[in-house]
Scaffold this active site. Structure first.
Site, PDB file in Angstrom:
ATOM      1  N   SER A  17      11.552  15.873 -56.723  1.00 20.92           N
ATOM      2  CA  SER A  17      10.663  15.281 -57.710  1.00 20.92           C
ATOM      3  C   SER A  17       9.285  14.842 -57.053  1.00 20.92           C
ATOM      4  CB  SER A  17      11.199  14.006 -58.522  1.00 20.92           C
ATOM      5  OG  SER A  17      12.266  14.352 -59.059  1.00 20.92           O
ATOM      6  N   ARG A  41       5.104  16.723 -57.444  1.00 23.63           N
ATOM      7  CA  ARG A  41       4.322  15.927 -58.098  1.00 23.63           C
ATOM      8  C   ARG A  41       3.004  15.988 -56.957  1.00 23.63           C
ATOM      9  NH1 ARG A  41       8.672  14.441 -60.577  1.00 23.63           N
ATOM     10  NH2 ARG A  41       8.566  13.421 -62.547  1.00 23.63           N
ATOM     11  N   GLY A 101      12.836  23.443 -63.800  1.00 26.51           N
ATOM     12  CA  GLY A 101      12.454  23.022 -65.163  1.00 26.51           C
ATOM     13  C   GLY A 101      11.175  21.899 -64.720  1.00 26.51           C
ATOM     14  N   ARG A 142      16.474  26.830 -71.215  1.00 21.49           N
ATOM     15  CA  ARG A 142      16.275  25.519 -71.300  1.00 21.49           C
ATOM     16  C   ARG A 142      15.475  25.066 -72.394  1.00 21.49           C
ATOM     17  NH1 ARG A 142      16.323  22.647 -65.588  1.00 21.49           N
ATOM     18  NH2 ARG A 142      16.503  20.768 -66.744  1.00 21.49           N
ATOM     19  N   SER A 150      13.389  11.145 -70.491  1.00 20.28           N
ATOM     20  CA  SER A 150      12.849  12.154 -69.624  1.00 20.28           C
ATOM     21  C   SER A 150      11.659  12.082 -68.801  1.00 20.28           C
ATOM     22  CB  SER A 150      12.804  13.354 -70.333  1.00 20.28           C
ATOM     23  OG  SER A 150      12.239  14.652 -69.676  1.00 20.28           O
ATOM     24  N   GLN A 166      10.253  14.333 -67.092  1.00 24.44           N
ATOM     25  CA  GLN A 166       9.552  15.608 -67.218  1.00 24.44           C
ATOM     26  C   GLN A 166       8.672  15.368 -68.374  1.00 24.44           C
ATOM     27  OE1 GLN A 166      12.368  18.643 -67.032  1.00 24.44           O
ATOM     28  NE2 GLN A 166      12.926  18.486 -64.738  1.00 24.44           N
ATOM     29  N   ASP A 219      20.950  13.093 -62.274  1.00 25.52           N
ATOM     30  CA  ASP A 219      21.231  14.569 -61.208  1.00 25.52           C
ATOM     31  C   ASP A 219      22.459  14.202 -60.551  1.00 25.52           C
ATOM     32  OD1 ASP A 219      19.119  15.574 -62.287  1.00 25.52           O
ATOM     33  OD2 ASP A 219      17.761  15.160 -60.643  1.00 25.52           O
ATOM     34  N   ARG A 231      26.357  20.570 -67.723  1.00 29.14           N
ATOM     35  CA  ARG A 231      26.875  20.241 -66.424  1.00 29.14           C
ATOM     36  C   ARG A 231      28.161  19.644 -67.158  1.00 29.14           C
ATOM     37  NH1 ARG A 231      21.775  18.487 -62.601  1.00 29.14           N
ATOM     38  NH2 ARG A 231      21.424  20.405 -61.565  1.00 29.14           N
ATOM     39  N   ARG A 235      23.509  22.082 -57.831  1.00 30.31           N
ATOM     40  CA  ARG A 235      24.102  20.843 -57.684  1.00 30.31           C
ATOM     41  C   ARG A 235      25.477  21.237 -57.934  1.00 30.31           C
ATOM     42  NH1 ARG A 235      19.988  17.546 -56.642  1.00 30.31           N
ATOM     43  NH2 ARG A 235      18.071  17.529 -57.994  1.00 30.31           N
TER      44      ARG A 235
HETATM   45  C1  S3P Z   1      13.133  15.241 -62.915  1.00 27.23           C
HETATM   46  C2  S3P Z   1      13.642  14.659 -64.075  1.00 27.23           C
HETATM   47  C3  S3P Z   1      14.925  14.824 -64.509  1.00 27.23           C
HETATM   48  C4  S3P Z   1      15.791  15.432 -63.533  1.00 27.23           C
HETATM   49  C5  S3P Z   1      15.144  16.441 -62.686  1.00 27.23           C
HETATM   50  C6  S3P Z   1      13.878  16.125 -62.231  1.00 27.23           C
HETATM   51  C7  S3P Z   1      11.638  15.256 -62.557  1.00 27.23           C
HETATM   52  O1  S3P Z   1      14.938  15.596 -65.638  1.00 27.23           O
HETATM   53  O2  S3P Z   1      17.240  15.673 -63.955  1.00 27.23           O
HETATM   54  O3  S3P Z   1      16.081  17.063 -61.749  1.00 27.23           O
HETATM   55  O4  S3P Z   1      11.337  15.361 -61.448  1.00 27.23           O
HETATM   56  O5  S3P Z   1      10.900  14.489 -63.410  1.00 27.23           O
HETATM   57  P1  S3P Z   1      14.769  15.265 -66.976  1.00 27.23           P
HETATM   58  O6  S3P Z   1      13.317  14.758 -67.289  1.00 27.23           O
HETATM   59  O7  S3P Z   1      15.046  16.163 -68.027  1.00 27.23           O
HETATM   60  O8  S3P Z   1      15.518  13.948 -67.510  1.00 27.23           O
END
Ligand code: S3P
Length: 426
Positions: free
Chosen positions: A21, A25, A92, A120, A166, A168, A311, A342, A384
């Site tokens: 993550s 970023r 994602g 997704r 979320s 994300q 995760d 999952r 995973r």
């Molecule tokens: C992530 C946020 C999570 C996580 C993903 C990484 C991120 O997803 O499951 O592996 O880097 O912001 P969600 O935002 O869908 O919860």
């Protein structure tokens, strides 16, 4: 691939690779900031390489020298239109966060991905970004990829209460709000990982936070910075569980990031009676974590802790099969829209090995302790779940597990098998 079975002991140290993550970023912020940024400890996995490739295709200069990435950012307006669709592979995070960045770039971009990413839902970002005035669309009602974005420099600020927990979605909106005139307000459903907020500040930006509410004003200019990426606790999690469930185990996991929005697994291990010790470093938010073979007990995992270990739930499910009593995982319906469903896949795989595990609408119920048996497992393109299967194989004593699709582990942890060999003494 045939996996190693029933190891007699595991010992040693692992320097866990960079946080996924934070790595995504760091590349994104460095690319939209002005001036040079350097990134140390970046995770060089397929997902992160997809983010790097996307910015290279949008004209950003990214170089690697002596394991340091050097990025020449030119501000939001320095990104140029890619000549072809940006292929984000399995990632994602890349697709959702990039959508927020591209929202305010005045050109058209198409974002695509592999089979897993193409299934997704992107409606969670399409809906609020449309509220800001963006022309964005995916396929069908849930807006599956490919996503087509027609960026726009004059979006409206947003006041938005997230319907899902979320990071994300939160991050996509923060990126869009940073480059949109006016005050935006984003209210989380539950606290999720805070890396975007931290990095906005690190790159010289401003925002205010009050409990679940973030206020951010645009237009802000960010300045190049230096990022030191900590080890990924989500990767360390596989070794934590190995160290707890294998006999004669003693493992030290070095330089692991312990941002409190990510450490739910440590709390769970402590509640399950696991032998775990954490030595915090004085100068950054990292720790060395030591785990040892333990007599575990079942526990309840629900509510606000879920986003802090989302995760890690596949590997926690394996841990629960080796704990005495019942473990209940609730409030985790988000697991159904990860790299795979999952809840369904973990339940199917651990049941096929002989575990007592049942899927529920929003989690799993596991009764332990059970012996696990050799079988053939297809991890269906989910990194995973692939790693969970490898760790399970370490305690199987009636044959070898055959893992189909192990290649996907390179999504987040390219040196996983090397690190495994080092602790089983091969
Ligand atoms: C992530 C946020 C999570 C996580 C993903 C990484 C991120 O997803 O499951 O592996 O880097 O912001 P969600 O935002 O869908 O919860």
């Amino acid at each position: 691939m045939q996996l190693k079975n029933h190891v007699k002991a595991i010992k040693g140290e692992i320097l866990v690779p960079g946080d996924k993550s934070v790595s995504h970023r760091a590349i994104m912020f460095a690319s939209i900031a002005e001036g040079t940024s350097t990134i140390k400890g970046l995770l060089k996995s397929e997902d992160v390489l997809a983010t790097i490739k996307a910015f290279l295709e949008m004209g950003i200069k990214i170089e690697e020298k002596d394991n340091v990435f050097i990025i020449e950012g030119k501000g939001f307006s320095g990104l140029s239109q890619a000549h072809k669709p940006l292929d984000l592979g399995n990632s994602g995070t890349s697709m959702r966060l990039l959508s927020g960045i591209l929202a305010t770039c005045p050109f058209k971009t198409v974002l695509t991905g592999d089979d897993s990413l193409s299934n997704r839902p992107m409606d969670r970002i399409v809906k609020p970004l449309r509220q800001m005035g963006l022309d964005i669309a995916g396929q069908g009602e849930k807006h599956y990829p490919p996503l087509v974005i027609n960026g726009n420099t004059v979006l409206r600020p947003i006041h938005y209460q997230l319907p899902v927990a979320s990071a994300q979605v939160k991050s996509a909106l923060l990126f869009a709000a940073l480059n949109t005139e006016g005050n935006s307000e984003i209210i989380e459903k539950q606290l999720t990982r805070s890396h975007t907020e931290e990095m906005i500040k690190q790159f010289g930006g401003k925002l205010t936070q009050k409990e679940l509410q973030i206020t951010i004003s645009g237009i802000q200019k960010l300045k190049g910075s230096h990022v030191n990426v900590p080890g990924d606790i989500s990767s360390a999690a596989f070794w934590m569980v190995a160290g707890l469930i294998v006999d004669n185990a003693h493992l030290r996991l070095k330089h692991v990031g312990i941002n409190p929005t990510r450490t739910g697994i440590i709390d769970v291990i402590q509640k399950m009676n696991g032998k775990i010790s954490i030595s915090k470093s004085n100068n950054d938010n990292t720790a060395d974590i030591v785990v040892e073979s333990s007599d575990l007990v079942g526990t309840m995992i629900e509510g606000d802790i879920i986003p802090r270990l989302i995760d890690e739930l596949p590997i926690i499910a394996l841990l629960a099969t080796q704990a005495k009593g019942q473990t209940i995982i609730r409030d985790a319906q988000e697991l159904k829209v990860k790299e795979s469903n999952r809840i369904a896949l973990v339940t199917e795989i651990l049941s096929s090995m002989g575990a007592n595990i049942k899927a529920t609408e929003d989690g799993m119920i596991i009764n332990g302790k059970t012996n696990l048996h050799a079988t053939t497992v297809d991890c269906k393109g989910d990194h995973r779940i692939g790693m969970m299967t490898v760790i399970a194989s370490l305690i199987v004593d009636d044959g070898n597990i055959e893992l189909v699709g192990h290649e996907t582990i390179a999504t987040s942890y390219p040196q996983f098998f090397e690190d495994l060999r080092s602790i089983i003494g091969e």
